[in-house]
Design an enzyme around this catalytic site. Structure first.
Site, PDB file in Angstrom:
ATOM      1  N   GLU A 207      47.053  28.361  25.552  1.00  0.00           N
ATOM      2  CA  GLU A 207      46.958  29.205  26.750  1.00  0.00           C
ATOM      3  C   GLU A 207      45.581  28.949  27.337  1.00  0.00           C
ATOM      4  OE1 GLU A 207      45.564  31.625  29.094  1.00  0.00           O
ATOM      5  OE2 GLU A 207      45.859  33.291  27.699  1.00  0.00           O
TER       6      GLU A 207
ATOM      7  N   CYS B  92      42.430  36.165  32.176  1.00  0.00           N
ATOM      8  CA  CYS B  92      43.135  34.920  32.473  1.00  0.00           C
ATOM      9  C   CYS B  92      44.279  35.145  33.454  1.00  0.00           C
ATOM     10  CB  CYS B  92      43.648  34.277  31.190  1.00  0.00           C
ATOM     11  SG  CYS B  92      44.690  35.332  30.175  1.00  0.00           S
TER      12      CYS B  92
END
Length: 492
Positions: A237, A271
């Site tokens: 990720e 994020c």
């Protein structure tokens, strides 16, 4: 670790530079020793079965819940984020842990599969077995919630875990491992190693069955390169440049509130945070006024009343400063905030308008409390601009009539309609991105299966009248099989 450490490093409060803790820089040999210790524990943990692991994970979940404020203090000290933001990520991590523990058997337990007419004499099943030891390399921005999306799910799937937290938040990692050891004292199922990039690289090369990494695309590539040496699979990720779309029929008050929180909470170090906003021209001016009114009074600082804390990683301030300066030099306007002073530990919430689409503030991940707001003629243009990025993690749509349609058109792993980042709080939904945002999924059934290997098993129930898997097969049998397959699949 029983080895005497020859080297240590300090964890600092990003607001004050106060030393929060001193931690070992674990060597490659120590990392391998931790993995081997975890490997032995993994055999015991896996043999407990779903019920045994559920009972122990529930013990840990209860301990995390009772001690949440204590953990929040550690998060606050190491990241600088407000105590309330720390509690929010802890609450979400507890809820995900509960879901993973409760649903592991349902998702990973043995299941019958249809064998088909050709193999009708076979009983077909699939089950998901633990990988063994999973290595987790975590980030500093959400040092509890993000790695727990891998740790809790890997544990629920029957694996042991060796966790390398960010060098900015090692105390959080050690707290998590120590709390687990208190709740599950039998074997060292969950271990922590600390250090810098070399320690993470050593974990990649240590013989773990899989690496789950959260961080930047650049570091993700290094992780993949190190893991490629031993064909160790990885889950990546790697951040995002998420967009929020506001259609002409949107609830503007709700959209503005979501945009400001999505962009400014956790000092923008999210994020899946809102970095770009594309607004229909018919409501653009009203939306900008509402966003500006909400962003301007946000209180920046480290005290108990602060809503926006310091930037945790000192080097990130230079990136944020560069993005804002570049946008302003190219004709953008800062309606709140603005240039970041040299030496500052904080970034004022910054709303930028008239920002060129090829500027750094639009193209690169900023990871600070900023947002760009852009006028679009319609939602087709908004979708095109939102998708014009190498990233593809999350997204947000505010619209009454076309919300779901627009969400489906965004090139992203997750989208929330008429709310912001809600997908992260739903344990049953997979979390992950596409493109430069990485691959693989944590959370949900997909997250449990990421940390298990599918195993197919067939059991013959009776001898078939037509047996194909034998050298005693005759031309007559071949002809019968040909007729059968034609009957099944050869007709128009």
């Amino acid at each position: 670790m029983t080895t005497v450490q020859a080297k240590t490093f300090e964890s600092l409060n990003p607001a004050t530079d106060e030393v929060v803790g001193v931690h070992p820089v674990n060597s490659a040999e120590e990392v391998r020793a931790a993995v081997e210790s975890a490997r032995a524990a993994a055999a015991w943990w896996g043999a407990l079965g779903f019920a045994g692991r559920l009972e122990r994970l529930n013990r840990w979940k209860a301990a995390l819940t009772r001690r949440a404020h204590e953990l929040a203090d550690v998060v606050h000290a190491e990241t600088g984020k407000p105590h309330g933001d720390a509690m929010l990520e802890i609450v979400l991590a507890i809820d995900h842990t509960a879901w993973a523990a409760k649903n592991a058997r349902k998702v990973l337990g043995p299941k019958r599969r249809p064998a088909g007419l050709l193999m009708a004499n076979q009983k077909a099943t699939v089950e998901y077995q633990p990988l063994g030891v999973v290595g987790v390399i975590g980030p500093w921005n959400y040092p509890v919630f993000t790695p727990m999306g891998s740790i809790a799910y890997a544990l629920a799937a029957g694996n042991a875990v060796v966790f390398k937290p960010s060098e900015y938040t090692p105390g959080v990692g050690r707290w998590l491992a120590e709390s687990f050891a208190d709740a599950v004292p039998e074997h060292p199922v969950f271990r922590v190693v600390t250090g810098f990039g070399e320690t993470g690289a050593a974990l990649c090369r240590s013989g773990v069955a899989k690496i789950a990494f959260t961080g930047s695309p650049g570091t993700g590539r290094k992780i993949m390169a190190a893991c490629a040496e031993t064909l160790t699979p990885v889950l990546i990720e790697a951040g995002g440049k998420d967009a929020l779309l506001v259609d002409a029929d949107a609830d503007l008050d709700a959209a503005a509130e979501a945009a400001v929180w999505g962009a400014m909470s956790n000092a923008g170090q999210t994020c899946t945070g809102v970095e770009r906003v594309y607004v229909h021209e018919r409501v653009y001016d009203d939306f900008v006024a509402k966003v500006t009114a909400q962003a301007r009074p946000l209180k920046v600082g480290f005290d108990a009343d602060a809503q926006v804390g310091p930037i945790t990683m000192p080097g990130q301030i230079d990136i944020i400063r560069r993005h804002i300066a570049d946008a302003l030099s190219r004709g953008a306007r800062a309606l709140t905030g603005g240039p970041v002073p040299e030496g500052s530990r904080y970034v004022e919430p910054t709303v930028l308008v008239d920002v060129p689409e090829d500027s750094a503030a639009v193209r690169e991940e900023t990871f600070g409390p900023t947002m760009t707001v852009t006028r679009v003629r319609d939602m087709d243009q908004a979708v095109d601009l939102a998708n014009a990025t190498a990233y593809g993690l999350g997204g947000t749509v505010f619209a009454r009539a076309r919300g779901l349609e627009l969400a489906r058109r965004l090139r992203a792993g997750m989208v929330s309609v008429n709310s912001v980042i809600s997908f992260a709080g739903v344990p049953s939904l997979p979390f992950g991105g596409v493109g430069e945002s990485g691959f693989g999924r944590i959370h949900g059934p997909e997250g449990l299966r990421e940390f298990a290997r599918a195993k197919a098993i067939t059991t013959q129930r009776f001898r078939a009248p037509i047996t194909m898997t034998t050298f005693a097969r005759t031309p007559k049998v071949d002809a019968q099989v040909a007729k059968l397959i034609t009957f099944l699949h050869g007709r128009r």
